[in-house]
Design a protein around this motif. Structure first.
Motif, PDB file in Angstrom:
ATOM      1  N   MET A 166     -39.670  25.929  15.897  1.00  0.00           N
ATOM      2  CA  MET A 166     -39.158  25.096  16.975  1.00  0.00           C
ATOM      3  C   MET A 166     -39.855  25.413  18.299  1.00  0.00           C
ATOM      4  N   ALA A 167     -40.100  26.696  18.554  1.00  0.00           N
ATOM      5  CA  ALA A 167     -40.808  27.075  19.779  1.00  0.00           C
ATOM      6  C   ALA A 167     -42.252  26.566  19.747  1.00  0.00           C
ATOM      7  N   LEU A 168     -42.893  26.656  18.573  1.00  0.00           N
ATOM      8  CA  LEU A 168     -44.262  26.148  18.432  1.00  0.00           C
ATOM      9  C   LEU A 168     -44.296  24.629  18.605  1.00  0.00           C
ATOM     10  N   SER A 169     -43.317  23.939  18.041  1.00  0.00           N
ATOM     11  CA  SER A 169     -43.250  22.477  18.173  1.00  0.00           C
ATOM     12  C   SER A 169     -43.154  22.071  19.636  1.00  0.00           C
ATOM     13  N   LYS A 170     -42.324  22.793  20.386  1.00  0.00           N
ATOM     14  CA  LYS A 170     -42.170  22.498  21.806  1.00  0.00           C
ATOM     15  C   LYS A 170     -43.471  22.749  22.555  1.00  0.00           C
ATOM     16  N   ARG A 171     -44.150  23.847  22.223  1.00  0.00           N
ATOM     17  CA  ARG A 171     -45.414  24.185  22.887  1.00  0.00           C
ATOM     18  C   ARG A 171     -46.489  23.135  22.595  1.00  0.00           C
ATOM     19  N   LEU A 172     -46.509  22.614  21.359  1.00  0.00           N
ATOM     20  CA  LEU A 172     -47.510  21.618  20.967  1.00  0.00           C
ATOM     21  C   LEU A 172     -47.112  20.203  21.361  1.00  0.00           C
ATOM     22  N   GLY A 173     -45.897  20.035  21.872  1.00  0.00           N
ATOM     23  CA  GLY A 173     -45.445  18.710  22.276  1.00  0.00           C
ATOM     24  C   GLY A 173     -45.133  17.795  21.109  1.00  0.00           C
ATOM     25  N   LEU A 174     -44.700  18.365  19.980  1.00  0.00           N
ATOM     26  CA  LEU A 174     -44.389  17.559  18.807  1.00  0.00           C
ATOM     27  C   LEU A 174     -43.055  16.847  18.991  1.00  0.00           C
ATOM     28  N   THR A 175     -42.941  15.674  18.364  1.00  0.00           N
ATOM     29  CA  THR A 175     -41.675  14.939  18.366  1.00  0.00           C
ATOM     30  C   THR A 175     -41.180  14.812  16.934  1.00  0.00           C
ATOM     31  N   ASN A 176     -39.930  14.380  16.781  1.00  0.00           N
ATOM     32  CA  ASN A 176     -39.334  14.225  15.440  1.00  0.00           C
ATOM     33  C   ASN A 176     -39.524  15.502  14.619  1.00  0.00           C
ATOM     34  N   THR A 177     -38.995  16.604  15.138  1.00  0.00           N
ATOM     35  CA  THR A 177     -39.221  17.916  14.530  1.00  0.00           C
ATOM     36  C   THR A 177     -38.148  18.310  13.511  1.00  0.00           C
ATOM     37  N   LEU A 178     -37.289  17.359  13.129  1.00  0.00           N
ATOM     38  CA  LEU A 178     -36.212  17.705  12.200  1.00  0.00           C
ATOM     39  C   LEU A 178     -36.757  18.254  10.885  1.00  0.00           C
ATOM     40  N   LYS A 179     -37.813  17.635  10.352  1.00  0.00           N
ATOM     41  CA  LYS A 179     -38.371  18.102   9.078  1.00  0.00           C
ATOM     42  C   LYS A 179     -38.879  19.534   9.199  1.00  0.00           C
ATOM     43  N   LEU A 180     -39.501  19.848  10.337  1.00  0.00           N
ATOM     44  CA  LEU A 180     -39.985  21.220  10.543  1.00  0.00           C
ATOM     45  C   LEU A 180     -38.829  22.199  10.641  1.00  0.00           C
ATOM     46  N   GLU A 181     -37.786  21.801  11.345  1.00  0.00           N
ATOM     47  CA  GLU A 181     -36.616  22.673  11.475  1.00  0.00           C
ATOM     48  C   GLU A 181     -36.004  22.960  10.113  1.00  0.00           C
ATOM     49  N   LEU A 182     -35.858  21.911   9.298  1.00  0.00           N
ATOM     50  CA  LEU A 182     -35.300  22.089   7.959  1.00  0.00           C
ATOM     51  C   LEU A 182     -36.225  22.925   7.083  1.00  0.00           C
ATOM     52  N   ALA A 183     -37.541  22.721   7.230  1.00  0.00           N
ATOM     53  CA  ALA A 183     -38.497  23.489   6.435  1.00  0.00           C
ATOM     54  C   ALA A 183     -38.406  24.972   6.756  1.00  0.00           C
ATOM     55  N   GLY A 184     -38.252  25.300   8.031  1.00  0.00           N
ATOM     56  CA  GLY A 184     -38.100  26.699   8.399  1.00  0.00           C
ATOM     57  C   GLY A 184     -36.802  27.278   7.877  1.00  0.00           C
ATOM     58  N   MET A 185     -35.716  26.543   8.070  1.00  0.00           N
ATOM     59  CA  MET A 185     -34.401  27.005   7.661  1.00  0.00           C
ATOM     60  C   MET A 185     -34.324  27.229   6.155  1.00  0.00           C
ATOM     61  N   LEU A 186     -34.971  26.340   5.393  1.00  0.00           N
ATOM     62  CA  LEU A 186     -34.871  26.380   3.929  1.00  0.00           C
ATOM     63  C   LEU A 186     -36.097  26.995   3.260  1.00  0.00           C
ATOM     64  N   SER A 187     -37.020  27.523   4.045  1.00  0.00           N
ATOM     65  CA  SER A 187     -38.274  28.023   3.467  1.00  0.00           C
ATOM     66  C   SER A 187     -38.056  29.145   2.463  1.00  0.00           C
ATOM     67  N   GLN A 188     -36.967  29.894   2.620  1.00  0.00           N
ATOM     68  CA  GLN A 188     -36.727  31.048   1.744  1.00  0.00           C
ATOM     69  C   GLN A 188     -35.658  30.777   0.697  1.00  0.00           C
ATOM     70  N   ILE A 189     -35.229  29.539   0.549  1.00  0.00           N
ATOM     71  CA  ILE A 189     -34.117  29.241  -0.356  1.00  0.00           C
ATOM     72  C   ILE A 189     -34.462  29.593  -1.800  1.00  0.00           C
ATOM     73  N   GLY A 190     -35.744  29.552  -2.164  1.00  0.00           N
ATOM     74  CA  GLY A 190     -36.153  29.907  -3.519  1.00  0.00           C
ATOM     75  C   GLY A 190     -35.981  31.380  -3.837  1.00  0.00           C
ATOM     76  N   MET A 191     -35.683  32.193  -2.810  1.00  0.00           N
ATOM     77  CA  MET A 191     -35.481  33.624  -3.023  1.00  0.00           C
ATOM     78  C   MET A 191     -34.232  33.913  -3.853  1.00  0.00           C
ATOM     79  N   VAL A 192     -33.387  32.921  -4.031  1.00  0.00           N
ATOM     80  CA  VAL A 192     -32.204  33.125  -4.882  1.00  0.00           C
ATOM     81  C   VAL A 192     -32.622  33.471  -6.307  1.00  0.00           C
ATOM     82  N   ALA A 193     -33.860  33.142  -6.677  1.00  0.00           N
ATOM     83  CA  ALA A 193     -34.349  33.419  -8.035  1.00  0.00           C
ATOM     84  C   ALA A 193     -35.201  34.685  -8.109  1.00  0.00           C
ATOM     85  N   VAL A 194     -35.349  35.381  -6.976  1.00  0.00           N
ATOM     86  CA  VAL A 194     -36.194  36.579  -6.940  1.00  0.00           C
ATOM     87  C   VAL A 194     -35.309  37.823  -6.866  1.00  0.00           C
ATOM     88  N   PRO A 195     -35.520  38.817  -7.742  1.00  0.00           N
ATOM     89  CA  PRO A 195     -34.718  40.042  -7.691  1.00  0.00           C
ATOM     90  C   PRO A 195     -34.791  40.714  -6.325  1.00  0.00           C
TER      91      PRO A 195
END
Length: 375
Positions: A166-195
């Motif tokens: 989100m900080a990088l998006s603001k610095r780069l002047g990106l708009t419609n950053t919802l997908k990026l926010e969700l990607a960051g939030m959920l980027s580690q969700i696959g860890m539920v399958a990792v010991p």
């Protein structure tokens, strides 16, 4: 729901007549041409229904309604014109996705029936959209809550990466950053399958065996599979699925921009987890990132060294507040991780550690980042 109708025509007499005839039944707004109407949509929208004349100077009604569709996809679009030829009707329906095509002079009862049908369609579409949005929020919340319970380390990493994105998006002047926010939030969700032992080793910079490395790397695929079951999450899933070292991908030039941003933030977070200071972390990343994505890396470097609005403090537990961010891991008496470094203190998190203090010996003071506005 604020139901408004916009009528667009270059004939001011007709606009006045329609406004007088309909204002007691509907909330009517008028515009004397397409340019004025587009400004009205931007400043006063959304409108439930937009009715446009076909022949107007500067821009015909079909083109105008196409622009309305791009600006407000849920708005119901109608055409009212004195030129009732078949070609115009077909263009209006096919290119402008027009809900009704009516000719002048249009009897009041026909116009009212069309408007009532348009309003009903608008309510249906917006209700379905809100239902989908609520379903999406619910699915994401469940996934994140499960990750927090199964692996606080992975959850905390996702929170840190989301903030970096989100900080990088603001610095780069990106708009419609919802997908990026969700990607960051959920980027580690696959860890539920990792010991957990593999996660511990990886996040502490310890060398993984080839088998462990293979298991760890599958978390991106697991995440993509999970997200593919949620409507409209394909783009987010693609970003997350390409998070593992984009420089090893021969198709690097074709990667989604979001995947590049996510890779950059994850690599920086790896170094931060190992205790590498900002200067050393940026310098170690500069070679490949500045060479391949110079503008993105320049923005990231500026973001890292800018004032992020927080200051470090060692705060007595009774002074810990919502909005602060942990700078330390918190363990219970049995060395079980309760909250991980980088996690933001929410109301639920504060309540949780308050209850834990009644049963376990937790630190009297907590190392946190305090928002400047709270000082």
């Amino acid at each position: 729901m604020n139901i408004k109708i916009l009528i667009v025509d270059d004939d001011t007499n007709l606009l006045d007549s329609m406004r007088r005839g309909l204002c007691r039944r509907y909330n009517i707004v008028v515009a004397g041409g397409p340019d004025e109407a587009l400004k009205t949509v931007k400043e006063q929208g959304p409108f439930a229904v937009v009715i446009s004349d076909l022949r107007m100077p500067g821009m015909d009604g079909v083109r105008f309604l196409e622009k309305v569709r791009d600006m407000e996809p849920t708005t119901v679009r109608m055409m009212l014109t004195g030129h009732g030829d078949l070609d115009a009707a077909m263009a209006a329906v096919n290119e402008g996705s027009v809900f009704r095509f009516m000719t002048k002079p249009c009897p009041a009862e026909i116009l009212i029936r069309a408007l009532d049908a348009g309003i009903a369609q608008y309510k249906l579409v917006t209700a379905e959209k809100e239902l989908l949005r609520g379903t999406l929020r619910g699915c994401i919340k469940v996934l994140v809550d499960i990750l927090n319970l199964v692996s606080p380390e992975a959850f905390s990493r996702g929170e840190r990466v989301k903030r970096l994105l989100m900080a990088l998006s603001k610095r780069l002047g990106l708009t419609n950053t919802l997908k990026l926010e969700l990607a960051g939030m959920l980027s580690q969700i696959g860890m539920v399958a990792v010991p957990q032992d593999i996660i511990f080793k990886r996040f502490r910079g310890e060398q993984l065996t080839p088998e462990e490395a293979q298991i760890y790397r599958m978390h991106a695929t697991v995440a993509t599979t999970l997200l593919s079951q949620i409507p409209r999450m394909n783009d987010v899933g693609e970003i997350i699925g390409n998070q593992l070292d984009c420089f090893t991908n021969p198709e690097i030039a074709r990667l989604p921009e979001g995947a590049v941003y996510l890779n950059l933030c994850l690599e920086y977070d790896d170094l931060d987890l190992l205790g590498v200071d900002k200067e050393a972390a940026i310098e170690s990343m500069r070679g490949k990132w500045a060479a391949n994505f110079p503008l993105v890396f320049k923005g990231f470097e500026e973001m890292v060294f800018s004032d992020d609005g927080f200051v470090p403090r060692l705060v007595p537990f009774k002074e810990v507040r919502v909005g602060m961010i942990l700078r330390q891991d918190i363990f219970d008496d049995s060395n079980l991780l309760i909250m991980a470094k980088g996690q933001e203190i929410t109301e639920i998190a504060l309540l949780r550690i308050s209850k834990m203090r009644e049963s376990f010996k937790l630190p009297d003071k907590m190392n946190v980042l305090v928002p400047l506005q709270a000082i």
